[in-house]
Design an enzyme around this catalytic site. Structure first.
Site, PDB file in Angstrom:
ATOM      1  N   GLU A  61      10.871  -5.420 -13.266  1.00  7.48           N
ATOM      2  CA  GLU A  61       9.471  -5.324 -13.705  1.00  7.48           C
ATOM      3  C   GLU A  61       9.336  -5.142 -15.208  1.00  7.48           C
ATOM      4  OE1 GLU A  61      10.611  -4.059 -10.917  1.00  7.48           O
ATOM      5  OE2 GLU A  61       9.276  -4.847  -9.364  1.00  7.48           O
ATOM      6  N   HIS A 130       4.348   3.699  -2.004  1.00  4.47           N
ATOM      7  CA  HIS A 130       3.728   2.383  -1.977  1.00  4.47           C
ATOM      8  C   HIS A 130       2.207   2.441  -1.877  1.00  4.47           C
ATOM      9  CE1 HIS A 130       7.722   0.718  -1.487  1.00  4.47           C
ATOM     10  NE2 HIS A 130       7.229  -0.492  -1.575  1.00  4.47           N
TER      11      HIS A 130
END
Ligand SMILES: Cc1ncc(C[n+]2csc(CCOP(=O)(O)OP(=O)(O)O)c2C)c(N)n1
Lengths: 331, 356
Positions: A61, A130
């Site tokens: 990322e 998450h």
């Protein structure tokens, strides 16, 4: 011609249109290519535009978001997809220290036509790592723009406008909205991407919200109407900048404010919204603004606790009822 | 080596040294504040590498970047004014010493967060490759930066997609005060590149001609479609890490041996550690600016008078840069806002109407 489609489809079309009309637009991220995107947003684009313009990346990322910054510096218009906002923490250096600051640090020499799309929010039992929102973190960064579409129409226009913008724009999508349907009218000119809209008119109080919570606020307003409470619902659509005017106009009429957000209450987006509107509308307000927000805890895995950790329609309704009651007692 | 090229090397290295020493002085005078990381000792790397590049190639570098900017062609005036934080600085005083940018020169910035440059360079490389242009991007970094995750992420992607990126390690053996064998499990930086299938070599970074040739060779490979390359140049900084650092962690004799080629045994004894080794220091040689000066006069390229003239010319350039910086005004808050809002294109922002 107006069509009914899902939010992911609206995003998909927006990306497709922009890629077709401007060769400098390309998209990258984990599984955006061959696989078609975790939430199908890039479906079909790999076949159409090839791997250089629809690039599957390694799980890096920080690396590929920084790659987007570099490409934007050379005049490309990258659309970086971060699989979910939770992983954006690994890319915050690229987002905050680079994308947001390079135009400024260079004395205005380098525009930053970078779009970073990321789904977030509390979905279904994905547990703490998450399930979260980080808008407060990003809102605190000068130089970034943040849009939060709640409908297919907004998703479509805002993504297109974000791609056309020379500012770095974060598009915060909500995992539970991708498969919700709504109207897409491609002809009527759009509002500017940062303008709030009144989703429902009302006179008794103002519900200010955004993203999925704006939809819940509309539902809450419908229930409130049955109790003869007319709530005005404002969907902010953009968290940076915030369209204070639209909110202030509403408060001038209703005199009561409820802010609804999914994120933790402490130091969250709602705190800024409540403080900003109190500063601007103090003499219009009949009562202390109320925040309906997520609990200050990581998202629990257990389904019931998870649901209890973020605002539900009934929470919004009861906050509104209480506020209007208080106000009428004191008034 | 032709006379013109040598002359450019000589000029730039003398300018680099004079500019940096003057910056140190201006720091002491209080005209420059904040972090100031100087480059003396490492000039051969910037000069050799940047002269090997084409004007159409991009450069991206770290906070120790004044010399890269000068060699790239950004006028000393504008670099100095930026160090002073003035309005006529290359970034209008918004960037400062650690953040020099020049769009025209394709100087894509100095970055103060160690390791940031790798992904940005990869992005520039991606943009070049996507459009199939005959350009390359050169990414400078220190030995300390290779321990950052971005190094590995970026090298992986650059190699995977065969991007035209030249990674240039300025190995001065120190990450502030931590020597390389205390910060890296692999002391040969270039060896790390093989993990990503990137051709790499380690070279003497004190010899500008050597640096130049190696870089030209590497760039030629990149332009021939061979994908990223990595060069590790062994060099040394004579000053502390920044003006805030006296450099006490280095034995005095280590520094002086680098500068004057003192017997090296002392170094090894004093350091009590394996670095720098005799061979490495011998390879590094004496002060590289002097070395070049000796070389060009010994080979008869330039006589002493000529070199003296160049020095004087440079003194004037540096003095002029300082005067220019001193006479430049401070930027206003409006300048700051203009820099922040430089991006606006198709849209007006709501907040603009509030604050204007
Ligand atoms: C991410 C990050 N961590 C720490 C620092 C503080 N810091 C600044 S320079 C430096 C050493 C870097 O050494 P190296 O990469 O070898 O470059 P050199 O200064 O030797 O040229 C450190 C630790 C930083 N700027 N960024």
């Amino acid at each position: 011609m107006t069509e009914n489609l899902m939010l992911w489809q609206a995003l998909n079309r927006a990306l497709d249109i922009e890629m077709a009309s401007d060769e400098s637009v390309f998209t990258l991220g984990e599984d955006v290519g061959l696989y078609g995107g975790s939430y199908r947003v890039t479906e079909g684009l790999y076949a159409k535009y090839g791997e250089w313009r629809v690039r599957d990346t390694p799980i890096s990322e920080g690396g590929f978001t920084g790659l987007g910054v570099g490409a934007a510096l050379t005049g490309m218009r990258p659309v970086v997809e971060i699989m979910t906002i939770n992983f954006a923490l690994l890319a915050l250096d690229a987002i905050i220290n680079m994308a947001a600051k390079i135009p400024f640090m260079s004395g205005g020499q380098f525009p930053m036509p970078l779009v970073i799309r990321m789904p977030g929010g509390v979905a279904r039992q994905l547990a703490a790592q998450h399930s979260q929102r980080l808008e407060h973190t990003l809102m605190n960064v000068p130089g970034l723009r943040i849009v939060v579409p709640a409908t297919p129409q907004d998703a479509w226009w805002q993504l297109r406008q974000a791609i056309a913008s020379d500012d770095p724009v974060i598009v915060l999508e909500h995992e539970l909205l991708y498969f919700e349907k709504g109207k897409l009218d491609p002809v009527t000119p759009p509002p500017p991407m940062h303008q709030a809209i009144v989703r429902r008119e009302g006179t008794d109080l103002t519900l200010v919200s955004y993203s999925r919570m704006a939809n819940l606020a509309v539902e809450a307003a419908q229930q409130l109407a049955e109790q003869n409470i007319q709530a005005e619902v404002i969907d902010l659509r953009s968290l940076s900048p915030i369209d204070w005017e639209t909110c202030a106009r509403s408060l001038h009429k209703t005199h009561r404010l409820v802010v609804v957000e999914e994120d933790c209450r402490f130091a969250g987006a709602g705190a800024e919204i409540a403080a900003g509107l109190t500063e601007r509308c103090f003499f219009d307000l009949d009562a202390v603004p109320v925040r309906v927000a997520g609990l200050d805890m990581p998202t629990p895995f257990n389904a019931e606790l998870e649901a209890a950790s973020i605002p539900r329609v009934e929470d919004i309704v009861s906050a509104a009822v209480q506020l209007t009651g208080t106000a009428s007692r004191s008034g | 080596m032709d006379r013109d090229t040598l002359h450019r090397f000589l000029y730039d290295m003398l300018l680099a040294r004079a500019f940096e020493e003057r910056a140190a002085q201006e720091y002491s005078n209080g005209n420059i504040a904040g972090f100031l990381h100087l480059y003396p000792g490492e000039e051969a790397v910037a000069v050799g590498v940047i002269h090997a590049a084409e004007p159409s190639d991009y450069l991206i570098t770290t906070y120790r970047e004044h010399v890269h900017a000068l060699v790239r062609g950004i006028p000393a005036r504008q670099v100095m004014a930026e160090l002073f934080g003035r309005r006529d600085g290359i970034c209008k005083g918004m960037g400062g010493s650690m953040h020099l940018f020049d769009k025209q020169c394709r100087f894509m910035g100095g970055y103060a967060i160690v390791g940031e440059t790798f992904p940005v360079a990869t992005g520039i490389g991606y943009s070049i490759a996507l459009r199939d242009l005959p350009e390359a991007v050169i990414c400078f970094f220190g030995d300390g930066a290779v321990n950052q995750g971005t190094f590995h992420e970026a090298l992986n992607m650059a190699s995977l997609w065969n991007l035209p990126v030249l990674f240039v390690c300025e190995n001065n053996h120190y990450q502030i005060g931590t020597e390389i064998h205390r910060h890296s499990a692999v002391v040969d930086v270039y060896k790390r590149a093989c993990a990503y299938n990137i051709p790499a070599e380690k070279l003497d970074g004190m010899d500008v001609i050597n640096v130049y040739e190696a870089t030209r060779h590497a760039l030629a490979k990149i332009r021939a479609g061979n994908g990223p390359q990595l060069l590790e140049f062994e060099t040394y900084r004579f000053r502390g890490h920044s003006m805030a650092d006296a450099g006490n962690y280095r034995p005095r004799s280590e520094v002086s041996s680098q500068a004057s080629r003192d017997p090296v045994e002392t170094v090894i004894h004093e350091a009590g550690i394996g670095y720098p080794s005799q061979a490495e220091i011998a390879a590094a040689g004496p002060d590289l600016v002097d070395q070049l000066v000796c070389h060009v006069s010994a080979t008869g390229h330039f006589n002493e008078q000529h070199i003296e003239n160049v020095r004087r010319e440079i003194d004037d350039v540096v003095e002029d840069a300082v005067q220019f910086a001193l006479s430049s005004p401070s930027p206003t808050l409006q300048d700051a806002r203009d820099s922040l809002y430089c991006n606006r294109r198709h849209e007006t922002l709501l907040e603009a109407s509030h604050h204007d």
